[in-house]
Motif scaffolding. Structure first.
Motif, PDB file in Angstrom:
ATOM      1  N   SER A  24      49.653  36.840  41.622  1.00 14.96           N
ATOM      2  CA  SER A  24      48.650  37.904  41.645  1.00 14.96           C
ATOM      3  C   SER A  24      48.350  38.348  40.221  1.00 14.96           C
ATOM      4  O   SER A  24      49.250  38.476  39.398  1.00 14.96           O
ATOM      5  CB  SER A  24      49.142  39.105  42.462  1.00 14.96           C
ATOM      6  OG  SER A  24      49.284  38.751  43.818  1.00 14.96           O
ATOM      7  N   SER A  33      40.987  41.912  44.661  1.00 14.76           N
ATOM      8  CA  SER A  33      42.214  41.123  44.578  1.00 14.76           C
ATOM      9  C   SER A  33      41.928  39.852  43.787  1.00 14.76           C
ATOM     10  O   SER A  33      40.945  39.149  44.081  1.00 14.76           O
ATOM     11  CB  SER A  33      42.712  40.764  45.987  1.00 14.76           C
ATOM     12  OG  SER A  33      43.709  39.775  45.941  1.00 14.76           O
ATOM     13  N   VAL A  35      43.790  36.300  42.526  1.00 19.55           N
ATOM     14  CA  VAL A  35      44.976  35.466  42.739  1.00 19.55           C
ATOM     15  C   VAL A  35      44.770  34.101  42.088  1.00 19.55           C
ATOM     16  O   VAL A  35      43.731  33.451  42.293  1.00 19.55           O
ATOM     17  CB  VAL A  35      45.271  35.280  44.251  1.00 19.55           C
ATOM     18  CG1 VAL A  35      46.439  34.316  44.462  1.00 19.55           C
ATOM     19  CG2 VAL A  35      45.562  36.626  44.900  1.00 19.55           C
TER      20      VAL A  35
END
Length: 315
Positions: A24, A33, A35
Motif C-alpha cells: 500500500s 487507495s 496499491v
C-alpha cells in the motif's frame, strides 16, 4: 467511481526486494487507495517481471486520469532513484483484444474483462474487472536450404573479418536481443557507424579548415572555449559521418533500393532519425516511425555486412 492502472515491465537485472504480493502506498488524500502489486497474484513483487500500480476512489474519469499521470511521473522518479529499470510502455507495441474478443473472454469466465494496457489506463471501478493480454511472439524462420547454401559458400570463401567488421557484426547480433524497436534501431545504426571510416576532405577544404584553426588559436577567447572549438575544427579535416556513411552505402550496395530510397538516401534517413532520438530533437520520431524503419534497416545492415562476401539476395 473510477480507477487508474499503470502496468510496467521491470528489467531482468533489478527488482524491489519485497516478498509481499502487494504494497500500500501512503498518499495525502485518504479518499483514495493506491496499491503497488505484482501482476500475478501468485508471485511476490521481487519475483514479478511485470508490476501494476492501481489507484481507486476517484469521482470522475478525468480526475482518475490526472492522478494516474501524476503518480506515473512520481513512480518513474522513485524507481530511477533506486536504479530499478522499468518500461512504462511509452514506446511499446500495443497488442490488444478487439471488443468482440473481450466479449468472448467475458462469456468464458463470467466476469468483466478489459485490455491489459502496457502503461496508464483509466476505467470504471465496478464491476471489478479482469485484465486480458496478448502475448504471442512472432518468430521469423530462416530456410535451412538458404542457410546451408550461405554457410557452405562462406566456408569456401574464408572471409577475413577485421576488428572493425567484428564490432559491426557484434552490434548487429545484439540488436536481435533488444525488447524495443528503439533499442534495436540504435544498435543497428551503431553497427553501420562501426564500419565507417571518414576520408580526408579535398586539399582545398583542408587548407580552409587549417586557416580557421590558425585564426582560432590566436583568438582572444577563453582557453577552454578555444580548445573546444579547435577540437571541433580538427574533425572537419575529414568528411562528416553522414557523408562517409553515404559513400559506404554507395560502395557496398550500389544502386540497391531500400523501401523507396536508394542506399545512401536510406542511410541518411536512418542517421537523421538516430540523431533525433539520441539528441532529443523535437518532434521525436514516433514509435511507428522507428518501427517502420527498423525492419528495412535490418536488411540494409545485413547487406552491408554480407553482400560484399556472399552477394545480395533478390529483394
Amino acid at each position: 467511481m473510477y480507477s487508474f492502472r499503470i502496468r510496467f515491465n521491470r528489467s531482468p537485472t533489478d527488482t524491489i526486494q519485497s516478498a509481499a504480493n502487494q504494497l500500500s502506498v501512503s498518499v495525502p488524500d485518504t479518499r483514495v487507495s493506491i496499491v503497488l502489486s505484482a501482476r500475478r497474484d501468485d508471485l511476490p513483487i521481487q519475483d514479478s517481471d511485470q508490476l501494476v500500480l492501481v489507484g481507486s476512489g476517484y469521482q470522475t474519469e478525468s480526475e482518475a486520469r490526472a492522478a494516474g499521470s501524476r503518480l506515473q511521473d512520481a513512480l518513474m522518479v522513485a524507481l530511477a532513484r533506486v536504479r530499478v529499470g522499468v518500461d512504462f510502455g511509452h514506446r511499446a507495441a500495443k497488442g490488444m483484444f478487439t471488443t468482440h474478443g473481450l466479449n468472448w473472454v467475458e462469456e468464458q469466465i463470467g466476469q468483466r474483462v478489459l485490455n491489459d494496457i502496457h502503461g496508464l489506463m483509466v476505467f470504471q471501478s465496478e464491476p471489478k474487472p479482469r485484465f486480458a493480454s496478448i502475448n504471442a511472439q512472432m518468430i521469423r524462420r530462416a530456410s535451412p536450404e538458404i542457410f546451408m547454401s550461405a554457410f557452405t559458400q562462406a566456408i569456401s570463401l574464408q572471409p577475413q573479418i577485421s576488428e572493425r567488421d567484428l564490432l559491426a557484426y557484434t552490434l548487429f547480433n545484439a540488436s536481435f536481443f533488444q525488447p524495443t524497436a528503439d533499442s534495436r534501431f540504435l544498435l543497428l545504426v551503431m553497427s553501420i557507424e562501426a564500419l565507417i571510416e571518414p576520408a580526408l576532405r579535398s586539399s582545398d577544404a583542408q587548407k580552409y579548415v587549417e586557416s580557421l584553426i590558425e585564426q582560432t588559436k590566436s583568438s582572444p577567447l577563453p582557453v577552454e572555449e578555444r580548445n573546444s572549438i579547435l577540437g571541433s575544427l580538427r574533425w572537419l579535416r575529414r568528411e562528416s559521418i553522414n557523408q562517409a556513411g553515404k559513400r559506404l552505402a554507395t560502395e557496398r550496395l550500389g544502386d540497391r533500393v531500400y523501401g523507396d530510397r536508394t542506399a545512401p538516401e536510406f542511410f541518411t534517413h536512418c542517421y537523421q532519425m538516430r540523431s533525433d532520438l539520441v539528441h532529443g530533437n523535437l518532434p521525436v520520431p514516433t514509435f511507428e516511425d522507428v518501427g517502420g524503419a527498423v525492419a528495412t534497416l535490418e536488411v540494409f545492415v545485413s547487406d552491408l555486412l554480407t553482400g560484399p562476401i556472399l552477394g545480395y539476395p533478390v529483394q
